[in-house]
Motif scaffolding. Structure first.
Motif, PDB file in Angstrom:
ATOM      1  N   TRP A  12       1.931 -25.052  16.493  1.00 48.38           N
ATOM      2  CA  TRP A  12       1.915 -23.658  16.021  1.00 48.38           C
ATOM      3  C   TRP A  12       2.694 -22.795  17.007  1.00 48.38           C
ATOM      4  N   LYS A  13       3.559 -21.981  16.488  1.00 51.34           N
ATOM      5  CA  LYS A  13       4.404 -21.149  17.338  1.00 51.34           C
ATOM      6  C   LYS A  13       4.318 -19.704  16.876  1.00 51.34           C
ATOM      7  N   LEU A  14       4.067 -18.819  17.839  1.00 52.23           N
ATOM      8  CA  LEU A  14       3.987 -17.393  17.510  1.00 52.23           C
ATOM      9  C   LEU A  14       5.372 -16.882  17.136  1.00 52.23           C
ATOM     10  N   LYS A  15       5.483 -16.307  15.955  1.00 52.81           N
ATOM     11  CA  LYS A  15       6.756 -15.785  15.510  1.00 52.81           C
ATOM     12  C   LYS A  15       6.732 -14.264  15.517  1.00 52.81           C
ATOM     13  N   MET A  16       7.835 -13.695  16.006  1.00 45.21           N
ATOM     14  CA  MET A  16       7.962 -12.243  16.016  1.00 45.21           C
ATOM     15  C   MET A  16       8.147 -11.763  14.581  1.00 45.21           C
ATOM     16  N   PRO A  17       7.357 -10.794  14.125  1.00 44.05           N
ATOM     17  CA  PRO A  17       7.516 -10.302  12.748  1.00 44.05           C
ATOM     18  C   PRO A  17       8.869  -9.644  12.546  1.00 44.05           C
ATOM     19  N   GLY A  18       9.252  -9.514  11.302  1.00 42.60           N
ATOM     20  CA  GLY A  18      10.530  -8.905  10.973  1.00 42.60           C
ATOM     21  C   GLY A  18      10.517  -7.398  11.134  1.00 42.60           C
ATOM     22  N   ALA A  19      11.692  -6.791  10.929  1.00 39.56           N
ATOM     23  CA  ALA A  19      11.854  -5.354  11.157  1.00 39.56           C
ATOM     24  C   ALA A  19      10.919  -4.514  10.296  1.00 39.56           C
ATOM     25  N   ILE A 203      24.468 -12.189  18.975  1.00 38.54           N
ATOM     26  CA  ILE A 203      24.219 -11.360  20.156  1.00 38.54           C
ATOM     27  C   ILE A 203      25.516 -10.730  20.648  1.00 38.54           C
ATOM     28  N   VAL A 204      26.598 -11.499  20.639  1.00 42.37           N
ATOM     29  CA  VAL A 204      27.893 -10.986  21.091  1.00 42.37           C
ATOM     30  C   VAL A 204      28.350  -9.850  20.178  1.00 42.37           C
ATOM     31  N   VAL A 205      28.102  -9.991  18.884  1.00 41.71           N
ATOM     32  CA  VAL A 205      28.487  -8.944  17.926  1.00 41.71           C
ATOM     33  C   VAL A 205      27.756  -7.639  18.255  1.00 41.71           C
ATOM     34  N   VAL A 206      26.438  -7.719  18.421  1.00 36.41           N
ATOM     35  CA  VAL A 206      25.649  -6.515  18.709  1.00 36.41           C
ATOM     36  C   VAL A 206      25.983  -5.973  20.093  1.00 36.41           C
ATOM     37  N   GLY A 207      26.222  -6.877  21.045  1.00 34.82           N
ATOM     38  CA  GLY A 207      26.549  -6.431  22.400  1.00 34.82           C
ATOM     39  C   GLY A 207      27.851  -5.660  22.460  1.00 34.82           C
ATOM     40  N   ALA A 208      28.864  -6.139  21.737  1.00 35.61           N
ATOM     41  CA  ALA A 208      30.175  -5.492  21.775  1.00 35.61           C
ATOM     42  C   ALA A 208      30.196  -4.180  20.997  1.00 35.61           C
ATOM     43  N   ILE A 209      29.274  -4.018  20.049  1.00 37.14           N
ATOM     44  CA  ILE A 209      29.276  -2.810  19.202  1.00 37.14           C
ATOM     45  C   ILE A 209      28.142  -1.860  19.605  1.00 37.14           C
ATOM     46  N   VAL A 475      17.908   0.428  16.548  1.00 36.79           N
ATOM     47  CA  VAL A 475      17.866  -1.003  16.856  1.00 36.79           C
ATOM     48  C   VAL A 475      17.496  -1.836  15.632  1.00 36.79           C
ATOM     49  N   MET A 476      16.437  -1.450  14.936  1.00 37.08           N
ATOM     50  CA  MET A 476      15.946  -2.256  13.824  1.00 37.08           C
ATOM     51  C   MET A 476      16.960  -2.351  12.687  1.00 37.08           C
ATOM     52  N   ALA A 477      17.672  -1.264  12.414  1.00 35.01           N
ATOM     53  CA  ALA A 477      18.703  -1.310  11.371  1.00 35.01           C
ATOM     54  C   ALA A 477      19.813  -2.269  11.768  1.00 35.01           C
ATOM     55  N   THR A 478      20.158  -2.261  13.045  1.00 37.88           N
ATOM     56  CA  THR A 478      21.197  -3.155  13.551  1.00 37.88           C
ATOM     57  C   THR A 478      20.767  -4.613  13.419  1.00 37.88           C
ATOM     58  N   LEU A 479      19.547  -4.916  13.857  1.00 40.33           N
ATOM     59  CA  LEU A 479      19.061  -6.291  13.799  1.00 40.33           C
ATOM     60  C   LEU A 479      18.879  -6.757  12.352  1.00 40.33           C
ATOM     61  N   LEU A 482      22.159  -7.982  10.829  1.00 42.33           N
ATOM     62  CA  LEU A 482      22.592  -9.307  11.259  1.00 42.33           C
ATOM     63  C   LEU A 482      21.476 -10.343  11.150  1.00 42.33           C
ATOM     64  N   ASP A 483      20.322  -9.918  10.610  1.00 40.70           N
ATOM     65  CA  ASP A 483      19.174 -10.812  10.438  1.00 40.70           C
ATOM     66  C   ASP A 483      18.784 -11.468  11.769  1.00 40.70           C
ATOM     67  N   MET A 484      18.735 -10.651  12.814  1.00 43.01           N
ATOM     68  CA  MET A 484      18.411 -11.134  14.155  1.00 43.01           C
ATOM     69  C   MET A 484      16.968 -10.785  14.504  1.00 43.01           C
ATOM     70  N   LYS A 485      16.266 -11.679  15.159  1.00 47.33           N
ATOM     71  CA  LYS A 485      14.881 -11.431  15.564  1.00 47.33           C
ATOM     72  C   LYS A 485      14.838 -10.437  16.727  1.00 47.33           C
ATOM     73  N   TYR A 486      13.858  -9.556  16.681  1.00 52.22           N
ATOM     74  CA  TYR A 486      13.695  -8.540  17.728  1.00 52.22           C
ATOM     75  C   TYR A 486      13.479  -9.202  19.091  1.00 52.22           C
ATOM     76  N   SER A 487      12.722 -10.307  19.124  1.00 52.27           N
ATOM     77  CA  SER A 487      12.440 -10.979  20.395  1.00 52.27           C
ATOM     78  C   SER A 487      13.715 -11.518  21.030  1.00 52.27           C
ATOM     79  N   HIS A 488      14.658 -11.985  20.214  1.00 46.06           N
ATOM     80  CA  HIS A 488      15.932 -12.485  20.740  1.00 46.06           C
ATOM     81  C   HIS A 488      16.737 -11.349  21.355  1.00 46.06           C
ATOM     82  N   TRP A 489      16.703 -10.203  20.683  1.00 45.52           N
ATOM     83  CA  TRP A 489      17.437  -9.045  21.201  1.00 45.52           C
ATOM     84  C   TRP A 489      16.840  -8.569  22.523  1.00 45.52           C
ATOM     85  N   VAL A 490      15.519  -8.500  22.605  1.00 40.13           N
ATOM     86  CA  VAL A 490      14.861  -8.047  23.836  1.00 40.13           C
ATOM     87  C   VAL A 490      15.218  -8.964  25.005  1.00 40.13           C
TER      88      VAL A 490
END
Length: 515
Positions: A12-19, A203-209, A475-479, A482-490
């Protein structure tokens, strides 16, 4: 023998909920806060019909002549011309007028009404995003993206980071000069396929923009929507402290470029290093231009014209924002004009014409793909509405001002930055926080004998360090896009937040000692 007996059990793995889930829970928490945080409000000063109007916490309205003498009487140290010219258009908090009010607890039903009302308030940016999505859908359908990308990847082989460098520097300057933030949403659908082809991740996409434009805004030099409005509301000139902001901007952008280069090189050499590696297939499927269909990738004159028009739409947008003061309706209109021209080019053609139905369908599908992003922006605004309607935003502001009163200069300014860090979650709008907080916070600088412009700088560093993280901001609109998890961005952005607070704190203390 049971074949499933030898299969390893899934851990079982704790998953970060979506935006959407995160924003829903934050909305619920905000409602409950209105039951426990004392309600209160400052009097609000606004300009209309050649008069100044003050609305007291009780709701009583008082009209005054729009003169400098009136502002002096109200202890608001702002040039009256800032109201008359429209530079300050939002209500300003009047110092020394905070009053406790009867509790205004929001009902559970307001969880849902706030979502609807917040979405209605965001209709201008939502329409902009829909038109942008439609434009991108048509350009994709024309085949111009694939052909242009094929030509670009051949020419940039071995020099991939140059594109990241150029995009990050451009958007950092856009942030520091005119506060490009929501407008940067337009760049994701263009650059995501390019960065995928070059071996990078989301991540590179969000980082550069997003990260680059936000770093530019954090260390804003002349951004009229942030440092200019905040300076006016603080009763000081935005040119004060500019040297420190220029130095800070230069160092911050250089550090960001090194960070992006380190991460991008790691991902390019070993894709499994990516913080979003578990979602790589999904991300590539969403944005990659590769297809099982056989497509003609010949870079024809028609496709070149379509891409030139597409690029021109962003140049026109940037020009309109900087030179003409365009808002989202004007930007959406300019994008729609370009979209219609490209639709005509895509629709007709002996060999590559798609016809009317397919062309309009491409526009509709492109707009539909960004519905989720648009709704996220509206839901985030709903949280701010609850805090304001429950009259607890001003209470938090008042308690914050009492906390730092009479501290020594260096401690005061660090605490001020941290307070703006917290307030950035509650009021994610840079201009909104400026007019609400500056008339209250800036005069406190007088009590510790430091220049007021340093409080403006503390506001910049504190609020934007939070906006790299705050779900109530962009932040949430950006993620979501790109369908990116908030935990990955943090995981990626926390070193940048630490840098802003530590490096920014050092600049503030230095300015206090010099000032």
């Amino acid at each position: 023998m049971d074949a499933t007996a030898n299969q390893p059990k899934k851990k079982w793995k704790l998953k970060m909920p979506g935006a959407f889930t995160i924003l829903f829970f934050l909305t619920v928490i905000s409602v409950f806060l209105t039951w426990f945080v004392p309600a209160g409000s400052y009097s609000k000063l606004s300009y209309s019909n050649d008069h100044l109007q003050v609305v007291a916490p009780s709701g009583k309205k008082t009209v005054y002549p729009a003169t400098q003498a009136t502002l002096k009487k109200l202890n608001v140290k702002i040039d009256v011309d800032q109201f008359k010219s429209g530079a300050i258009s939002k209500p300003v908090s009047v110092p020394g007028t905070y009053k406790r009010l009867k509790q205004h607890p929001m009902s559970l039903y307001s969880i849902f009404t706030s979502m609807v009302n917040g979405t209605m308030q965001a209709v201008d940016i939502m329409i902009f995003i829909f038109v942008l999505g439609g434009l991108i859908g048509v350009v994709k359908a024309s085949g111009a993206f694939e052909s242009g990308l094929e030509a670009l990847t051949k020419k940039s082989k071995g020099k991939e980071f140059i594109l990241i460098f150029m995009v990050a520097v451009l958007l950092a300057f856009g942030g520091t000069l005119c506060g490009i933030e929501e407008e940067a949403v337009a760049f994701y659908p263009i650059l995501a396929p390019v960065f995928i082809a070059m071996g990078y991740d989301s991540i590179v996409v969000v980082g550069a923009i997003f990260l680059a434009s936000s770093i530019g805004t954090t260390f804003s030099i002349i951004n009229p929507f942030q440092v200019v409005i905040a300076s006016n509301a603080a009763g000081t000139q935005f040119t004060q402290g500019m040297t420190g902001r220029i130095v800070g901007f230069t160092v911050a952008v250089i550090c960001l470029l090194f960070y992006l280069h380190w991460y991008a090189q790691k991902v390019q050499k070993d894709p499994s290093f990516s913080y979003t590696y578990e979602d790589k297939e999904k991300f590539d499927e969403m944005w990659s231009m590769d297809s099982s269909e056989e497509k003609d990738l010949t870079f024809t004159i028609k496709k070149r014209i379509i891409l030139i028009l597409f690029a021109a739409s962003f140049i026109i947008m940037i020009w309109g924002v900087m030179a003409k003061g365009w808002a989202f309706p004007e930007m959406a209109s300019s994008f729609l004009l370009i979209a219609v021209i490209i639709m005509f080019l895509t629709c007709f053609g002996h060999k590559d014409g798609l016809g009317e139905y397919q062309t309009t369908e491409a526009f509709s599908n492109g707009a539909a793909s960004l519905v989720g992003v648009s709704l996220i922006i509206g839901l985030a605004r709903g949280i701010n509405n609850i805090l304001n309607d429950g009259y607890i935003s001003d209470t938090i502001l008042y308690q914050s001002s009492e906390l730092v009163r009479h501290m020594s200069g260096s401690v005061f300014i660090i605490m001020m930055m941290l307070i703006f860090f917290v307030l950035g979650f509650i009021v994610p709008s840079s201009s909104g926080l400026a007019v609400l907080a500056m008339p209250i916070m800036a005069p406190l600088a007088d009590t510790v004998h430091i220049p007021r412009y340093i409080v403006v700088t503390a506001y910049q560093f504190g609020q934007y360090a939070m906006l790299f993280l705050a779900p109530t901001g962009l932040v949430m609109a950006t993620l979501q896009m790109l369908d990116m998890k908030y935990s990955h961005w943090v995981r990626f952005v926390w070193p940048v937040v630490a840098f802003v607070l530590i490096f920014g704190g050092g600049i503030l203390v230095m300015e206090v000692l010099i000032g």
